[in-house]
Design an enzyme around this catalytic site. Sequence first.
Site, short mmCIF file in Angstrom:
data_model
loop_
_atom_site.label_atom_id
_atom_site.label_comp_id
_atom_site.label_asym_id
_atom_site.label_seq_id
_atom_site.Cartn_x
_atom_site.Cartn_y
_atom_site.Cartn_z
N SER A 124 -5.85 10.51 -4.96
CA SER A 124 -4.99 10.73 -3.79
C SER A 124 -4.64 12.20 -3.66
O SER A 124 -4.52 12.92 -4.66
CB SER A 124 -3.71 9.91 -4.00
N TYR A 149 4.16 6.75 -9.15
CA TYR A 149 2.87 6.36 -8.58
C TYR A 149 1.92 7.57 -8.55
O TYR A 149 0.78 7.49 -9.01
CB TYR A 149 3.04 5.80 -7.16
N LYS A 153 -1.89 8.71 -10.70
CA LYS A 153 -3.18 9.22 -10.19
C LYS A 153 -3.62 10.45 -10.98
O LYS A 153 -4.79 10.59 -11.35
CB LYS A 153 -3.07 9.55 -8.70
P1 NAD Z 1 -4.15 -2.32 -1.58
O1 NAD Z 1 -2.88 -2.69 -2.26
O2 NAD Z 1 -4.43 -2.91 -0.25
O3 NAD Z 1 -5.39 -2.64 -2.55
C1 NAD Z 1 -5.28 -2.59 -3.94
C2 NAD Z 1 -5.83 -3.90 -4.48
O4 NAD Z 1 -5.77 -3.88 -5.91
C3 NAD Z 1 -5.05 -5.13 -4.00
O5 NAD Z 1 -5.95 -6.07 -3.46
C4 NAD Z 1 -4.40 -5.67 -5.28
O6 NAD Z 1 -4.28 -7.07 -5.25
C5 NAD Z 1 -5.36 -5.16 -6.35
N1 NAD Z 1 -4.77 -4.98 -7.68
C6 NAD Z 1 -3.64 -4.31 -8.01
N2 NAD Z 1 -3.46 -4.35 -9.33
C7 NAD Z 1 -4.50 -5.05 -9.87
C8 NAD Z 1 -4.88 -5.43 -11.17
N3 NAD Z 1 -4.11 -5.14 -12.23
N4 NAD Z 1 -6.02 -6.12 -11.34
C9 NAD Z 1 -6.79 -6.46 -10.29
N5 NAD Z 1 -6.49 -6.14 -9.02
C10 NAD Z 1 -5.34 -5.45 -8.81
O7 NAD Z 1 -4.20 -0.73 -1.51
P2 NAD Z 1 -5.22 0.24 -0.76
O8 NAD Z 1 -4.45 0.96 0.29
O9 NAD Z 1 -6.46 -0.47 -0.41
O10 NAD Z 1 -5.49 1.29 -1.91
C11 NAD Z 1 -6.63 1.20 -2.74
C12 NAD Z 1 -6.59 2.33 -3.75
O11 NAD Z 1 -6.57 3.57 -3.05
C13 NAD Z 1 -5.36 2.32 -4.65
O12 NAD Z 1 -5.74 2.72 -5.95
C14 NAD Z 1 -4.47 3.36 -4.02
O13 NAD Z 1 -3.59 3.94 -4.96
C15 NAD Z 1 -5.49 4.36 -3.53
N6 NAD Z 1 -4.99 5.19 -2.43
C16 NAD Z 1 -4.45 4.58 -1.33
C17 NAD Z 1 -3.95 5.36 -0.31
C18 NAD Z 1 -3.30 4.71 0.89
O14 NAD Z 1 -2.52 5.38 1.57
N7 NAD Z 1 -3.59 3.45 1.21
C19 NAD Z 1 -4.02 6.75 -0.40
C20 NAD Z 1 -4.59 7.33 -1.53
C21 NAD Z 1 -5.08 6.54 -2.56
C1 WQD Z 2 3.58 10.05 6.59
C2 WQD Z 2 4.63 10.87 7.33
C3 WQD Z 2 6.87 10.57 6.52
C4 WQD Z 2 7.35 6.39 7.65
C5 WQD Z 2 1.92 8.19 1.14
C6 WQD Z 2 1.91 8.38 -0.35
C7 WQD Z 2 0.63 9.00 -0.79
C8 WQD Z 2 -0.57 8.23 -0.25
C9 WQD Z 2 -0.47 7.94 1.20
C10 WQD Z 2 -1.40 6.70 -1.81
C11 WQD Z 2 5.67 11.49 6.41
C12 WQD Z 2 6.74 10.07 7.94
C13 WQD Z 2 6.83 7.66 7.46
C14 WQD Z 2 8.40 6.21 8.58
C15 WQD Z 2 8.33 8.57 9.06
N1 WQD Z 2 -0.68 6.94 -0.85
N2 WQD Z 2 7.32 8.73 8.15
N3 WQD Z 2 8.84 7.31 9.26
O1 WQD Z 2 4.11 9.98 2.46
O2 WQD Z 2 2.11 11.21 3.42
O3 WQD Z 2 1.76 9.45 1.76
O4 WQD Z 2 0.80 7.37 1.52
O5 WQD Z 2 -1.90 7.47 -2.58
O6 WQD Z 2 0.65 9.04 -2.18
O7 WQD Z 2 3.01 9.21 -0.71
O8 WQD Z 2 2.46 8.79 4.00
O9 WQD Z 2 2.64 7.19 5.84
O10 WQD Z 2 4.47 7.27 4.11
O11 WQD Z 2 4.25 9.15 5.70
O12 WQD Z 2 8.77 9.53 9.71
O13 WQD Z 2 8.93 5.11 8.78
O14 WQD Z 2 5.36 9.97 8.18
O15 WQD Z 2 8.11 11.21 6.33
O16 WQD Z 2 5.99 12.74 6.95
P1 WQD Z 2 2.71 9.95 2.90
P2 WQD Z 2 3.46 7.99 4.91
#
Ligand code: NAD
Ligand code: WQD
Length: 340
Positions: A124, A149, A153
Amino acid sequence: MNILVTGGTGFIGSHTIVELQQAGHTAVAYDNLCNSSTVVLDRIEGITGKPVEFVEGDIRDQEKLTKTLKDFDIDCVIHFAGLKAVGESVHKPIEYYDNNVGGTVKLLAAMRDAGVNSIIFSSSATVYGEPTKLPLTEDMPKGQATNPYGRTKGIIEDILSDTQFAYPQMNVVLLRYFNPIGAHPSGTMGEDPTGIPNNLMPYVTQVAIGKLKELGVFGNDYDTPDGTCIRDYIHVMDLASGHVAALKALKPEGGLSIYNLGTGRGTSVLELVNAFMKATGVNVPYSIKPRREGDVVACYADCSKAKEELGWEAKYGIEQMCADSWNWQQKNPNGYRDQA
Ligand code: NAD
Ligand code: WQD
């Protein structure tokens, strides 16, 4: 290739399976369903016409993982499984370190035991912390994540890097996602958060559909053109195709690579809200609220490394991301729950 997709029923994992199948790969989804539902497996098949192998399991179950890797003759693991709620991680650090860090260590041990050498990891942009320079490039030092969290990462990146050093035949790819939004253009797959969403786009779509009253914009006094924070939103289908590109670029001799997956464009909170209203014609009432703790002011990627080395770049713009998120929300007001 045969790919084990941990977290394969989750938001990004499920969209990636569509792209993997369409590129001719065989995907096996491995998930404990703690934040997803098996309904998505039918949705994937509905799009690609191909069934998805599914193993219900936890990444902390090393024995089951080793067996699954062997049974399906896996060539590469794409590792999405993890807990991802920033706020929750502050109150449940033990669960987050156990699941995300502990689970990844078990996965690596299972891969070693089963002789699987390639892993692509969902990292991330949060690992950069507060950017000292923009756009962010992969060679910049990692910063201070502001929550457990985010720290999982950074720690997992270090564990993967140490493991690749010890086993040089291993192929490790760290993909640093920026802000994934959007949904499959069919409207049959998308993000399905439980409870009140923490992230901006699902909050916006739930306000638009009337489930929530108004959006709170967290701060309009930042040092940005309109005072609201800037992020690099990326369409989940672009993110999904980035994984297929990363697979193609795996090096037979092994190695460690890091890529930003974003669009390279920054969009403020208010710009996103306005783009959503323009793309959908639906009004999104909002009011300005205090700043949210831990938010960085601005964060966007330099994606030239992925373009040069993977031949990948994002192709969807912000309005398409909004239109697809809305299409999914409208067609599935309660996510996958109604169909479960
Ligand atoms: P998500 O929660 O939709 O998907 C994660 C999946 O992992 C879920 O289906 C959950 O059931 C499964 N899971 C969690 N713990 C588990 C375990 N111990 N064993 C087996 N399965 C397990 O989330 P997502 O948005 O699809 O994110 C996927 C990956 O990408 C995550 O690692 C997340 O940290 C990373 N990521 C997400 C974002 C975002 O904003 N969505 C941004 C950056 C990185
Ligand atoms: C985006 C912008 C908020 C909600 C998070 C995690 C990051 C990554 C992605 C996994 C910010 C603003 C939000 C609301 C708002 N996840 N906001 N009102 O914080 O950039 O990233 O998700 O790895 O680790 O921190 O994403 O969508 O929460 O926020 O004004 O109700 O929207 O302040 O500026 P963020 P976000």
